[in-house]
Scaffold this motif. Structure first.
Motif, short mmCIF file in Angstrom:
data_model
loop_
_atom_site.label_atom_id
_atom_site.label_comp_id
_atom_site.label_asym_id
_atom_site.label_seq_id
_atom_site.Cartn_x
_atom_site.Cartn_y
_atom_site.Cartn_z
N TRP A 129 0.81 -1.21 0.00
CA TRP A 129 0.00 0.00 0.00
C TRP A 129 0.85 1.27 0.00
O TRP A 129 0.58 2.23 -0.73
CB TRP A 129 -0.92 -0.02 1.23
CG TRP A 129 -1.87 1.13 1.26
CD1 TRP A 129 -1.76 2.28 1.98
CD2 TRP A 129 -3.09 1.26 0.52
NE1 TRP A 129 -2.83 3.11 1.76
CE2 TRP A 129 -3.66 2.50 0.86
CE3 TRP A 129 -3.76 0.43 -0.37
CZ2 TRP A 129 -4.87 2.94 0.32
CZ3 TRP A 129 -4.97 0.86 -0.91
CH2 TRP A 129 -5.51 2.10 -0.56
N GLN A 168 -10.38 -6.74 -0.95
CA GLN A 168 -9.53 -7.78 -1.53
C GLN A 168 -9.84 -9.14 -0.92
O GLN A 168 -9.95 -10.14 -1.64
CB GLN A 168 -8.06 -7.43 -1.31
CG GLN A 168 -7.10 -8.43 -1.94
CD GLN A 168 -5.65 -8.07 -1.66
OE1 GLN A 168 -5.30 -7.67 -0.55
NE2 GLN A 168 -4.81 -8.20 -2.68
N ARG A 185 -3.75 2.96 -5.46
CA ARG A 185 -4.53 2.81 -4.23
C ARG A 185 -6.04 2.87 -4.51
O ARG A 185 -6.82 2.20 -3.84
CB ARG A 185 -4.16 3.92 -3.23
CG ARG A 185 -2.77 3.81 -2.66
CD ARG A 185 -2.52 4.89 -1.62
NE ARG A 185 -1.17 4.75 -1.05
CZ ARG A 185 -0.68 5.55 -0.11
NH1 ARG A 185 -1.44 6.53 0.38
NH2 ARG A 185 0.53 5.37 0.35
N PHE A 186 -6.42 3.69 -5.48
CA PHE A 186 -7.84 3.95 -5.71
C PHE A 186 -8.21 3.68 -7.18
O PHE A 186 -7.50 4.14 -8.09
CB PHE A 186 -8.19 5.40 -5.37
CG PHE A 186 -7.65 5.87 -4.06
CD1 PHE A 186 -8.06 5.28 -2.87
CD2 PHE A 186 -6.71 6.89 -4.00
CE1 PHE A 186 -7.57 5.71 -1.66
CE2 PHE A 186 -6.19 7.32 -2.79
CZ PHE A 186 -6.63 6.72 -1.62
N TYR A 224 -3.95 -1.82 -11.68
CA TYR A 224 -4.73 -1.98 -10.45
C TYR A 224 -3.83 -2.35 -9.28
O TYR A 224 -4.09 -1.95 -8.13
CB TYR A 224 -5.78 -3.09 -10.63
CG TYR A 224 -6.91 -2.75 -11.58
CD1 TYR A 224 -7.26 -1.43 -11.84
CD2 TYR A 224 -7.63 -3.76 -12.21
CE1 TYR A 224 -8.31 -1.13 -12.71
CE2 TYR A 224 -8.68 -3.47 -13.07
CZ TYR A 224 -9.01 -2.16 -13.32
OH TYR A 224 -10.04 -1.87 -14.18
N ALA A 270 -9.55 -1.28 1.28
CA ALA A 270 -8.93 -2.04 0.21
C ALA A 270 -8.65 -3.48 0.64
O ALA A 270 -8.90 -4.43 -0.12
CB ALA A 270 -7.64 -1.36 -0.23
N ALA A 323 -6.70 -2.73 -4.67
CA ALA A 323 -7.06 -1.31 -4.74
C ALA A 323 -8.35 -1.05 -3.98
O ALA A 323 -9.19 -1.95 -3.83
CB ALA A 323 -7.20 -0.87 -6.20
N CYS A 324 -8.53 0.18 -3.54
CA CYS A 324 -9.77 0.61 -2.91
C CYS A 324 -10.74 1.02 -4.02
O CYS A 324 -10.47 1.95 -4.77
CB CYS A 324 -9.50 1.77 -1.97
SG CYS A 324 -10.99 2.49 -1.23
N THR A 372 -10.44 -4.79 -6.83
CA THR A 372 -10.38 -5.21 -5.43
C THR A 372 -9.46 -6.41 -5.25
O THR A 372 -8.70 -6.46 -4.28
CB THR A 372 -11.79 -5.53 -4.90
OG1 THR A 372 -12.46 -6.41 -5.82
CG2 THR A 372 -12.62 -4.26 -4.77
N GLN A 390 -6.83 2.07 3.20
CA GLN A 390 -6.11 0.80 3.19
C GLN A 390 -6.97 -0.31 3.80
O GLN A 390 -7.01 -1.43 3.29
CB GLN A 390 -4.79 0.93 3.96
CG GLN A 390 -3.96 -0.35 3.92
CD GLN A 390 -2.64 -0.19 4.68
OE1 GLN A 390 -2.45 0.78 5.42
NE2 GLN A 390 -1.73 -1.13 4.48
N ALA A 431 -15.96 -1.29 -0.06
CA ALA A 431 -15.93 -0.39 -1.21
C ALA A 431 -16.62 0.90 -0.80
O ALA A 431 -17.45 0.91 0.12
CB ALA A 431 -16.65 -1.00 -2.41
#
Length: 320
Positions: A158, A299, A221-222, A217, A295, A248-249, A244, A292, A268
């Motif tokens: 991250w 994930q 981060r986003f 991706y 995310a 990533a967020c 995801t 984070q 999300a």
């Protein structure tokens, strides 16, 4: 995951599609799984397609003959057609006579021609809006969302990821309007994007391979999602699951099907207008630990529930 139930599964699809859907389904199955690429199954047929056209009777007969031969060798118990195809009468006849349970997994808006796929017994739709349309057409219909592939690349930690918001997709009036109002750095990638007046937005007018998209991706981060209403009603596109799964967020518009797949706010972030989107971006910028955590939760959800192997197992449980 599917090794114990896929030995008699036969996959039909299109090679090298934009979504890589056919290849991703096959990647979740044993290498020995038989398949038929409806757009690439022999040089003679490719010549016929080039000279006569995909809709010509002679070409469709060549497709049906090749498919019938492969099915006779494989003798599957289940056949899955991946993507929205309007099958010819010749192909429908082959599927109806092959003796297997047949299903189709469709992910775009369709019309009454889908009901002419008489060789298909069960239809799975990636969008509950499309599911309703299938039920209205009296098709045996089920909901089966899109999925992610198990990441095949290195995922950046991250702290090493860029905080630039990423959007990969085609332009539309609604997407352009949204991006013009964003107050956070954004990287936009896709063909035919116009130059935007918002200095926060950097556009790259090119088409990327799906592997390249997944690499991005894993570096951001986003990831931003706004559905393409031309193809979808209220479903989640593949980017939601891929982003995801790659850590990533996900920041997405208020898609109706989101809550069937992710917990809003925890796995999300949802926005309903540009003001909410900018508020989310300011919050996660000021509190990166919050982004984070979202995310990581997203994930975990994708890797535990939203891989292609999970979808195939669910489909087979439904129709077996």
């Amino acid at each position: 995951m599917t090794s114990n139930i896929s030995s008699h599964l036969f996959i039909i699809g299109k090679q090298r599609g934009i979504l890589n859907w056919f290849e991703d389904v096959l990647s979740a199955l044993p290498l020995s799984t038989p398949y038929f690429a409806i757009n690439n199954f022999g040089i003679t047929s490719r010549i016929l397609k080039h000279w006569l056209g995909a809709d010509s009777t002679r070409y469709q007969r060549s497709v049906a003959t090749a498919l019938a031969n492969d099915l006779a060798i494989a003798r599957p118990s289940h056949v899955l057609v991946v993507d929205r195809f309007y099958l010819s009468a010749e192909v429908n006849a082959v599927l109806a006579q092959c003796g297997a349970r047949t299903a189709q997994w469709a992910g775009d808006r369709f019309d009454e021609r889908l009901a002419r796929n008489t060789g298909i017994q069960d239809f799975f739709f990636t969008d509950t809006g499309l599911l309703k349309s299938g039920l209205d057409m009296r098709l045996s219909s089920h909901y089966l969302p899109l999925a992610a592939q198990i990441p095949q690349i290195t995922l950046l930690p991250w702290q090493q990821r860029t905080s630039e918001l990423l959007f990969v997709g085609a332009p539309s009036l609604s997407r352009i309007a949204l991006l013009e109002g964003i107050r956070h750095p954004v990287r936009v990638i896709g063909p035919k994007w116009p130059k935007l007046s918002n200095p926060k937005v950097t556009t790259f007018n090119k088409r990327l391979s799906l592997q390249s998209v997944r690499t991005l991706y894993a570096q951001h981060r986003f990831v931003l999602n706004q559905i393409n209403s031309v193809n979808l009603v209220c479903g989640l596109p593949a980017r939601c699951f891929d982003a995801t799964a790659h850590g990533a967020c996900l920041i997405t518009d208020a898609v109706a099907d989101l809550e069937l797949n992710f917990k809003p706010g925890d796995e999300a972030l949802i926005y309903r207008n540009i003001e909410q989107l900018n508020e989310h971006l300011q919050t996660v910028t000021n509190k990166p630990y919050l982004a984070q955590a979202i995310a990581l939760a997203g994930q975990k959800r994708s890797l535990n529930e939203h891989l292609f192997g999970h979808r195939l197992a669910q489909m087979l449980r439904t129709i077996t």
